[in-house]
Design an enzyme around this catalytic site. Structure first.
Site, PDB file in Angstrom:
ATOM      1  CG  ASP A   1       0.007  -3.843   2.867  1.00 43.52           C
ATOM      2  OD1 ASP A   1       0.408  -3.405   1.769  1.00 43.52           O
ATOM      3  OD2 ASP A   1      -0.225  -3.117   3.852  1.00 43.52           O
TER       4      ASP A   1
ATOM      5  CG  HIS B   1      -0.532   0.417   2.481  1.00 45.30           C
ATOM      6  ND1 HIS B   1      -0.149  -0.458   3.463  1.00 45.30           N
ATOM      7  CD2 HIS B   1      -0.371   1.659   2.998  1.00 45.30           C
ATOM      8  CE1 HIS B   1       0.228   0.230   4.536  1.00 45.30           C
ATOM      9  NE2 HIS B   1       0.104   1.511   4.280  1.00 45.30           N
TER      10      HIS B   1
ATOM     11  CB  SER C   1       2.659   2.007   6.278  1.00 46.12           C
ATOM     12  OG  SER C   1       1.463   1.729   6.924  1.00 46.12           O
TER      13      SER C   1
HETATM   14  N1  ARG Z   1      -1.405   2.060   7.580  1.00 49.70           N
HETATM   15  C1  ARG Z   1      -0.506   2.864   8.344  1.00 49.70           C
HETATM   16  C2  ARG Z   1       0.451   3.601   7.416  1.00 49.70           C
HETATM   17  O1  ARG Z   1       0.202   3.655   6.230  1.00 49.70           O
HETATM   18  C3  ARG Z   1       0.201   2.100   9.409  1.00 49.70           C
HETATM   19  C4  ARG Z   1      -0.696   1.838  10.513  1.00 49.70           C
HETATM   20  C5  ARG Z   1      -0.062   1.131  11.629  1.00 49.70           C
HETATM   21  N2  ARG Z   1      -1.004   1.312  12.671  1.00 49.70           N
HETATM   22  C6  ARG Z   1      -1.043   0.778  13.856  1.00 49.70           C
HETATM   23  N3  ARG Z   1      -1.994   1.090  14.646  1.00 49.70           N
HETATM   24  N4  ARG Z   1      -0.169  -0.077  14.230  1.00 49.70           N
HETATM   25  O2  ARG Z   1       1.378   4.232   7.867  1.00 49.70           O
END
Ligand code: ARG
Length: 205
Positions: free
Chosen positions: A61, A4, A156
């Site tokens: 992912d 992503h 992420s």
């Molecule tokens: N999807 C998030 C990003 O794009 C990362 C989320 C990680 N979240 C968590 N609560 N551990 O950075």
């Protein structure tokens, strides 16, 4: 990295190699380090099951980035190892997650941070009050709720690394078992979810 992270916000297509680079030995987000090694990207491979019909959202992912030359790894940076086989880290083993993501008092951290977090078994993570059976085998769970220790928005694609128990006197080795993928918006109130690297080792190799 996480698949992503390579998707463009506007139209959902993936970045091309010539649109990104890899910064080795980077520490500050907004300042280019004197020794930082910026390496062009040669190829991008998104996991073939990511975001496909009949595959749940956020599964697989994961993406691989081939760099165009050998890196210099300055500023004490080093590559982590990939797992040797499909074995996942043990439940409650302490691992390290690193990133420039959101902290308690800022939307991102300008300096790279790390946190020690425990691996949570898929069964414990899949209980109703956490992720209610959403996790499949392409996902790994880690983090602690009390005290709140977690990755967060902006982390992420970053590494979840566990120490490999080596023989006495061997240098410590770190194995990349997870890639920061998703979690609760408030970050600490449920465990976070990571792409399961060991589960996809065949694809990676
Ligand atoms: N999807 C998030 C990003 O794009 C990362 C989320 C990680 N979240 C968590 N609560 N551990 O950075």
């Amino acid at each position: 990295t996480a698949a992503h992270c390579l998707r463009k916000f506007d139209n959902g297509t993936f970045y091309d190699p010539d649109e990104i680079y890899i910064a080795l030995g980077a520490h500050k987000l907004t300042v280019r380090g004197r020794l930082e090694d910026r390496v062009p990207v040669r190829e991008i491979y998104v996991h073939p099951k990511y975001n496909k019909p009949h595959v749940r959202l956020w599964a697989y992912d994961m993406a691989l980035i081939r760099i165009s030359r050998v890196g210099r790894f300055p500023n004490a940076s080093l590559p982590a190892c990939i797992p040797e086989n499909t074995l996942e880290p043990h439940d409650s083993q302490t691992c390290i997650v690193a990133g420039w993501g959101k902290t308690a008092d800022s939307d991102y951290s300008n300096s790279l941070l790390q946190a020690e977090i425990p691996i949570v078994s898929r069964a414990d993570c899949n209980v109703k009050r956490y992720w209610d059976n959403y996790l499949d085998r392409s996902m790994l769970c880690a983090g602690s709720v009390r005290p709140e220790r977690s990755s967060c928005q902006g982390d992420s694609g970053g590494p979840l690394m566990c120490p490999r128990d080596g023989r006495r006197g061997d240098p410590q080795q770190w194995v990349l078992y997870g890639v920061v993928s998703w979690g609760p918006i408030d970050c600490g109130d449920k465990p976070g979810v990571y792409a399961n690297v060991a589960g996809e080792i065949k694809w990676i190799k």
